[in-house]
Scaffold this motif. Structure first.
Motif, PDB file in Angstrom:
ATOM      1  N   GLN A   1      -4.394  20.853  -4.268  1.00  0.00           N
ATOM      2  CA  GLN A   1      -3.009  20.505  -3.973  1.00  0.00           C
ATOM      3  C   GLN A   1      -2.922  19.275  -3.074  1.00  0.00           C
ATOM      4  N   LEU A   2      -3.835  19.192  -2.107  1.00  0.00           N
ATOM      5  CA  LEU A   2      -3.859  18.016  -1.234  1.00  0.00           C
ATOM      6  C   LEU A   2      -4.186  16.758  -2.027  1.00  0.00           C
ATOM      7  N   MET A   3      -5.101  16.887  -2.985  1.00  0.00           N
ATOM      8  CA  MET A   3      -5.464  15.765  -3.842  1.00  0.00           C
ATOM      9  C   MET A   3      -4.264  15.300  -4.657  1.00  0.00           C
ATOM     10  N   ILE A   4      -3.540  16.250  -5.263  1.00  0.00           N
ATOM     11  CA  ILE A   4      -2.363  15.912  -6.067  1.00  0.00           C
ATOM     12  C   ILE A   4      -1.297  15.241  -5.208  1.00  0.00           C
ATOM     13  N   THR A   5      -1.091  15.782  -4.005  1.00  0.00           N
ATOM     14  CA  THR A   5      -0.101  15.208  -3.092  1.00  0.00           C
ATOM     15  C   THR A   5      -0.461  13.780  -2.714  1.00  0.00           C
ATOM     16  N   GLU A   6      -1.756  13.576  -2.418  1.00  0.00           N
ATOM     17  CA  GLU A   6      -2.203  12.237  -2.028  1.00  0.00           C
ATOM     18  C   GLU A   6      -2.075  11.249  -3.186  1.00  0.00           C
ATOM     19  N   LEU A   7      -2.392  11.698  -4.398  1.00  0.00           N
ATOM     20  CA  LEU A   7      -2.249  10.845  -5.572  1.00  0.00           C
ATOM     21  C   LEU A   7      -0.788  10.508  -5.836  1.00  0.00           C
ATOM     22  N   ASP A   8       0.092  11.487  -5.605  1.00  0.00           N
ATOM     23  CA  ASP A   8       1.528  11.233  -5.754  1.00  0.00           C
ATOM     24  C   ASP A   8       1.995  10.183  -4.758  1.00  0.00           C
ATOM     25  N   HIS A   9       1.439  10.240  -3.544  1.00  0.00           N
ATOM     26  CA  HIS A   9       1.789   9.239  -2.535  1.00  0.00           C
ATOM     27  C   HIS A   9       1.384   7.840  -2.999  1.00  0.00           C
ATOM     28  N   LEU A  10       0.186   7.755  -3.582  1.00  0.00           N
ATOM     29  CA  LEU A  10      -0.280   6.465  -4.077  1.00  0.00           C
ATOM     30  C   LEU A  10       0.587   5.981  -5.234  1.00  0.00           C
ATOM     31  N   ARG A  11       0.874   6.918  -6.158  1.00  0.00           N
ATOM     32  CA  ARG A  11       1.665   6.555  -7.340  1.00  0.00           C
ATOM     33  C   ARG A  11       3.066   6.121  -6.947  1.00  0.00           C
ATOM     34  N   ASN A  12       3.640   6.792  -5.974  1.00  0.00           N
ATOM     35  CA  ASN A  12       5.004   6.486  -5.541  1.00  0.00           C
ATOM     36  C   ASN A  12       5.040   5.454  -4.417  1.00  0.00           C
ATOM     37  N   LEU A  13       3.841   4.922  -4.041  1.00  0.00           N
ATOM     38  CA  LEU A  13       3.716   3.911  -3.001  1.00  0.00           C
ATOM     39  C   LEU A  13       4.290   4.372  -1.662  1.00  0.00           C
ATOM     40  N   SER A  14       4.140   5.646  -1.387  1.00  0.00           N
ATOM     41  CA  SER A  14       4.508   6.165  -0.069  1.00  0.00           C
ATOM     42  C   SER A  14       3.263   6.287   0.808  1.00  0.00           C
ATOM     43  N   GLY A  15       2.214   5.615   0.383  1.00  0.00           N
ATOM     44  CA  GLY A  15       0.951   5.578   1.118  1.00  0.00           C
ATOM     45  C   GLY A  15       0.022   4.603   0.423  1.00  0.00           C
ATOM     46  N   GLY A  16      -1.201   4.511   0.908  1.00  0.00           N
ATOM     47  CA  GLY A  16      -2.184   3.642   0.268  1.00  0.00           C
ATOM     48  C   GLY A  16      -2.439   2.371   1.053  1.00  0.00           C
ATOM     49  N   LEU A  17      -3.311   1.537   0.492  1.00  0.00           N
ATOM     50  CA  LEU A  17      -3.773   0.328   1.164  1.00  0.00           C
ATOM     51  C   LEU A  17      -3.911  -0.791   0.141  1.00  0.00           C
ATOM     52  N   LEU A  18      -3.437  -1.980   0.504  1.00  0.00           N
ATOM     53  CA  LEU A  18      -3.622  -3.168  -0.324  1.00  0.00           C
ATOM     54  C   LEU A  18      -4.259  -4.255   0.523  1.00  0.00           C
ATOM     55  N   LYS A  19      -5.427  -4.729   0.067  1.00  0.00           N
ATOM     56  CA  LYS A  19      -6.123  -5.822   0.754  1.00  0.00           C
ATOM     57  C   LYS A  19      -5.966  -7.088  -0.084  1.00  0.00           C
ATOM     58  N   LEU A  20      -5.242  -8.049   0.482  1.00  0.00           N
ATOM     59  CA  LEU A  20      -4.877  -9.263  -0.235  1.00  0.00           C
ATOM     60  C   LEU A  20      -5.517 -10.478   0.426  1.00  0.00           C
ATOM     61  N   GLY A  21      -6.265 -11.237  -0.353  1.00  0.00           N
ATOM     62  CA  GLY A  21      -6.851 -12.469   0.144  1.00  0.00           C
ATOM     63  C   GLY A  21      -5.887 -13.624  -0.052  1.00  0.00           C
ATOM     64  N   LEU A  22      -5.673 -14.405   0.989  1.00  0.00           N
ATOM     65  CA  LEU A  22      -4.722 -15.515   0.928  1.00  0.00           C
ATOM     66  C   LEU A  22      -5.440 -16.841   1.144  1.00  0.00           C
ATOM     67  N   ALA A  23      -5.153 -17.795   0.272  1.00  0.00           N
ATOM     68  CA  ALA A  23      -5.694 -19.136   0.446  1.00  0.00           C
ATOM     69  C   ALA A  23      -5.047 -19.776   1.669  1.00  0.00           C
ATOM     70  N   PRO A  24      -5.808 -20.480   2.504  1.00  0.00           N
ATOM     71  CA  PRO A  24      -5.214 -21.122   3.679  1.00  0.00           C
ATOM     72  C   PRO A  24      -4.164 -22.160   3.298  1.00  0.00           C
ATOM     73  N   LEU A  25      -4.328 -22.745   2.103  1.00  0.00           N
ATOM     74  CA  LEU A  25      -3.431 -23.816   1.661  1.00  0.00           C
ATOM     75  C   LEU A  25      -2.388 -23.253   0.693  1.00  0.00           C
ATOM     76  N   GLY A  26      -1.126 -23.282   1.081  1.00  0.00           N
ATOM     77  CA  GLY A  26      -0.034 -22.912   0.177  1.00  0.00           C
ATOM     78  C   GLY A  26       0.455 -21.491   0.274  1.00  0.00           C
ATOM     79  N   SER A  27      -0.258 -20.613   0.949  1.00  0.00           N
ATOM     80  CA  SER A  27       0.153 -19.206   1.004  1.00  0.00           C
ATOM     81  C   SER A  27       1.478 -19.020   1.747  1.00  0.00           C
ATOM     82  N   ALA A  28       1.647 -19.766   2.837  1.00  0.00           N
ATOM     83  CA  ALA A  28       2.896 -19.636   3.605  1.00  0.00           C
ATOM     84  C   ALA A  28       4.089 -20.030   2.752  1.00  0.00           C
TER      85      ALA A  28
END
Length: 300
Positions: free
Chosen positions: A78-105
């Motif tokens: 049940q905890l697994m399903i709940t956690e997956l629902d959080h990810l699917r609904n974007l009520s949790g999770g992590l996104l690591k985004l690499g940004l180029a120094p030039l133009g990102s701003a």
């Protein structure tokens, strides 16, 4: 071992008998009895002591062990399903985004702000790195999405975010400052302000200069466009920049002259590894960037 069978087993124990457990588990009594019998056969142990019809069932010693572990397994499921629902609904999770120094701003800040507004519970890690470093970071799973100058191939896929022409930034008093357009060959023998080698733009400029028949020799390297333009204003040299960047950091002591070179353009992309499964957060960011680009297109 079938988790459904364990679920039925715990329902029988919690209800104190098969009849009441049928209603809780939404299953017929014969099906419930069969499931428990198959579970006992699989474990080769009796789990329940069954008394007379209507009497309370009791757990055997083996049944107590199974019940304790079944409760843990079912809770984990049940905890697994709940956690997956959080990810699917974007009520949790992590996104690591690499940004180029030039133009990102200029290009990504509005989209990142919108993403944060829509999905405040997604942890967002922004890593500013040069284009070469970003491809390495993707391979190491240090980031999931990257921005930079890259050719899409069998390994990388992505979205073209900006295809910009280049300009030459010159001191206002420079002998070439009055021209309406410049050929790359006209920069031969001129001192140049260029980015550090880890920037993809550094290699692009070197390659374009080589095609034009010369190699820059008097180079001052920088890590930031605004400092590079300040050096140009002070007379250190000239600098080739994407038009959007040159206009963003323009100062009164310089002019931006269009560069007549179709070979040298600034194509900034959002990209990711084709073989890597993207998280729901990454997919949401891609969709948001596509939406942002579509809006910009409709406004022009």
């Amino acid at each position: 071992m079938d988790l459904k069978a364990l679920h039925y087993f715990t329902e029988v124990v919690n209800a104190g008998g098969f009849a009441k457990a049928c209603h809780a588990a939404f299953v017929t009594q014969p099906a419930l009895s069969k499931a428990i019998r198959l579970l006992e056969e699989e474990l080769d142990m009796v789990l329940l002591e069954r008394g007379k019809r209507g009497s309370q069932i009791r757990l055997t010693e083996a049944g107590q062990v199974v019940y304790r572990h079944a409760a843990t397994l079912l809770e984990g499921r049940q905890l697994m399903i709940t956690e997956l629902d959080h990810l699917r609904n974007l009520s949790g999770g992590l996104l690591k985004l690499g940004l180029a120094p030039l133009g990102s701003a200029e290009l990504f800040a509005p989209v990142i702000a919108k993403f944060r507004q829509l999905h405040p519970n997604v942890e967002l890690q922004l890593l500013v790195r040069g284009g070469i470093e970003q491809t390495v970071a993707l391979h190491k799973d240090e980031i999931e999405l990257a921005t930079g100058i890259i050719d899409f191939d069998d390994e990388f896929d992505g979205i073209r975010v900006r295809n910009d022409s280049m300009v030459v930034v010159l001191p206002s008093a420079h002998v070439l400052a009055s021209k309406s357009i410049l050929q790359l060959s006209e920069l031969n023998l001129l001192a140049q302000v260029m980015f550090e080698p880890e920037y993809a733009l550094y290699e692009l400029v070197l390659e374009a200069c080589a095609k034009a028949g010369f190699k820059p020799t008097n180079i001052t390297r920088v890590s930031h466009a605004d400092f590079g333009i300040a050096l140009v204003a002070a007379g250190t040299g000239v600098m080739i920049l994407p038009k959007i960047i040159a206009e963003r950091y323009r100062v009164g002591a310089v002019v931006n002259i269009p560069l007549a070179s179709e070979d040298l353009r600034w194509e900034l992309s959002l990209f990711w590894r084709k073989q890597k499964h993207l998280s729901f957060a990454a997919q949401a960011m891609i969709a948001l960037i596509k939406q942002h680009l579509s809006q910009l297109e409709s406004e022009t």
